[in-house]
Structures are given as C-alpha cells and as structure tokens.
Design an enzyme around this catalytic site. Structure first.
Site, mmCIF file in Angstrom:
data_model
loop_
_atom_site.group_PDB
_atom_site.id
_atom_site.type_symbol
_atom_site.label_atom_id
_atom_site.label_comp_id
_atom_site.label_asym_id
_atom_site.label_seq_id
_atom_site.Cartn_x
_atom_site.Cartn_y
_atom_site.Cartn_z
ATOM 1 N N GLU A 196 57.714 66.797 53.617
ATOM 2 C CA GLU A 196 59.128 66.171 54.180
ATOM 3 C C GLU A 196 59.185 65.064 55.192
ATOM 4 O O GLU A 196 58.028 65.048 55.375
ATOM 5 C CB GLU A 196 59.424 67.654 54.433
ATOM 6 C CG GLU A 196 61.402 66.550 55.659
ATOM 7 C CD GLU A 196 61.972 68.088 55.708
ATOM 8 O OE1 GLU A 196 62.628 67.427 56.730
ATOM 9 O OE2 GLU A 196 61.313 69.126 55.477
ATOM 10 N N GLU A 217 67.223 59.900 60.784
ATOM 11 C CA GLU A 217 67.524 60.802 61.118
ATOM 12 C C GLU A 217 67.676 61.452 62.470
ATOM 13 O O GLU A 217 67.099 60.505 63.601
ATOM 14 C CB GLU A 217 66.179 62.477 60.732
ATOM 15 C CG GLU A 217 66.787 63.949 61.664
ATOM 16 C CD GLU A 217 65.933 64.860 61.132
ATOM 17 O OE1 GLU A 217 65.935 66.196 61.236
ATOM 18 O OE2 GLU A 217 64.223 64.674 61.019
#
Length: 344
Positions: free
Chosen positions: A136, A141
C-alpha cells in the site's frame, strides 16, 4: 588493450547504446473528467475496513444524493453534509480502479481536496491484493486538523527505507505494519513540510498536482503548485528525471518487487475509525475533543461541518515507462508494467 583505447571503445559503445535506447513515459490511462470517469472505478459498499463511522454508498445512491457529479470539467466527490446521523455512519463514497498497475507514473491534478475538519479521514492511495502482502502507498492522507500530508508505505515484514533523497521529514522507517517500536500499522512515513500539501492549506493555495513514480527500486512523490507544474507534465510527456528533489522517496533495504504488485487506485473519505477516531488522536487533534466527547458523536451531529470535505479532480492520468529503439520497437519488459502481474 591500452587503457586509453579501452576507455574510448567503451565510451563509443555506451554512446551508441544510449542513442539506440531511451526511456520515456507514455500515457497508459486517462481517466478523463466526464461521467466516464466513474466507469473506470467500482463503488465499494462493504463495511469500512478501517472501522470508520461511514456508510459507503453505490453509484446510483451517490448520484441521487449529490455525492458525485461533474462540475465545470472536473469531478466532484463529496460526502453527506445535510443529515444528522445517529447510527451506521455518514454517507460517503469509496472508489477503487477496475484496472491494476505494476510500476509507472500516476499524476493527479486537484483544485480541491477534503478540508480540515474534525473527524474526517480522506485518502488518495494505491493498494495491492491480499493486504498487506501486495503493499500500500498512501499518496495523500490526513485526519481532522492535521496541516501536512503524510505519505506512507505499508508492507509485510522485511522492508525499510533510508533517510535520504527527499525533502520531507522521515517519521518512521520500517514499512512493516507490525514493526516493533512503531505504532500499529504506522508503516514507513514521510511528512511533507509545506502546509500547502494537505487540507485547507492545499485548497487555499489553489490546489496542485501530485505525481507518484513507482519503479523496481521504490517510490517517489512530488507536489507542484499550479503555477510551478513542469512543462513536460502539461505537454503530456512527463520526465521525472528533470524534476527537483522529490518531497518523499522510499528506497532502501526492501525488495519492492516482492512487496508491491497489482496495485489499484483508491479514493475515499471516511470518518473516525482506527486513526481519526482513536481516543488519543481525538484528544490531541486541536480543539476536536472540546467539540464532542467522541469522534462519532461529532461527525453524526454536525453535518454542515463536512460541506468542505470533497475532492475536485481536474485530471487523473497513469503513464508507463516505455523503452523504445530508433526503429520504434518496444522493450518487452516495459509492456509487463501495467495490467495483471506477469500478463502481457
């Protein structure tokens, strides 16, 4: 052979080789900024894997509720900001690309990302199969009132990065989700110093372009304000080798080919959950804890606070590296970089 003759011969050979083979990025996927954009994604409607206070809805519901639409040649993806929610969670969308990718260059042009609001947890990321086995990367974010973007990798064991080759601030170096002496699922993370990298700061600066390069030796990310986007990106011929030092770079003691494959592109905005809803994080998130005892209580009772929690996408493009010869042939390895791993 005399040293000088050997050197000259090698130089001549390398010069010929360089003339025969050049590495360039060519467009693989243009997601566009029309309704067809959504045809290239699936709408995730299962319970949130990160345990967020959210209800991910299907495409028909998202269209009917105004959570997605097309605005002046851009894509809008928002959340419900009109209804008080007591159970289940606030409505939102989570999109996952139908195609998978192996290596390449992902470039997204945004005029707006979800702004800073207590309880929100937006992300633009890529993930492989059988998480965390396929890896990932979190490209954009953050949670609540954080002002800086956090770029991170999450992997299985035996993957760590060096603190060099980038301008950001290394937060953690072990990418393993259960690494000792790091928070659970912290991965290896780099904080981008500029407050224009995330949330309100990004939006106040007029948005920008995030570029992510993925090669066999790691990942690099750049953020360009709209006034400083390299000409080669604007011309559709991106050349990362000509760009400045990346904001984040992930390289080091890690077999990236083993840890990352068949990655899909994901957009989502969740609420609370494992990060934003963590008791300690909620208590330390600016004034969030003064607004409500818990994250779900605040998110459920204050719909208007989330009007600004939307993505506005001008373009999303994926490029692959193509090695070509003077005759126009394409290197076989480069054709393996996109699509199902190991499938031409």
């Amino acid at each position: 052979m005399p040293t000088s003759s050997f050197t000259n011969t090698c130089a001549s050979f390398l010069g010929v080789f360089a003339g025969l083979s050049t590495a360039t990025y060519v467009l693989q996927e243009d997601f566009g900024n029309t309704a067809a954009f959504f045809d290239k994604f699936t709408f995730y409607t299962e319970p949130d894997p990160t345990h967020g206070f959210v209800e991910y809805v299907d495409q028909a519901t998202a269209e009917e509720s105004g959570l997605i639409n097309i605005n002046d040649d851009s894509i809008y993806m928002g959340v419900d900001y009109t209804n008080v929610v007591a159970d289940g969670g606030r409505q939102s969308v989570r999109l996952t690309s139908k195609d998978v990718y192996n290596h390449g260059l992902v470039i997204i042009d945004l005029t707006h990302m979800p702004g800073n609001v207590c309880g929100a947890w937006p992300a633009f990321w890529m993930v492989g199969p059988d998480w965390p086995a396929g890896g990932e990367i979190d490209i954009i974010e953050g949670v609540s009132l954080l002002e800086n973007n956090a770029v991170a990798l999450h992997t299985t064991t035996d993957c760590s990065i060096n603190d060099m080759g980038f301008t950001g601030d290394l937060q953690t170096s072990n990418c393993y989700i259960s690494a000792p002496d790091q928070g659970n699922n912290a991965g290896c993370g780099i904080k981008i110093p500029s407050t224009a990298s995330y949330g309100d700061g990004f939006n106040d600066a007029g948005g920008g372009v995030y570029a992510t390069e993925w090669t066999a030796t790691g990942f690099k990310t750049w953020l360009f304000g709209h006034e400083s986007v390299p000409t080669d990106i604007s011309d559709g011929q991106p050349d990362p080798s000509s760009w400045p030092t990346p904001d984040a770079a992930f390289a080091g003691d890690c077999d990236f080919e083993r840890h990352f494959w068949d990655m899909q592109i994901v957009f989502d905005t969740t609420f609370c959950g494992d990060w934003a809803g963590n008791e300690n994080v909620w208590a330390e998130s600016g004034n969030c804890a003064t607004l409500a005892p818990t994250c779900p209580e605040y998110v459920g009772d204050n719909p208007a606070a989330f009007e600004n929690a939307y993505w506005e996408i001008v373009s999303l493009k994926v490029y692959q590296e193509s090695s070509t010869t003077e005759e126009g042939g394409e290197d076989l390895a480069s054709r393996r970089q996109f699509g199902r791993r190991g499938v031409l």
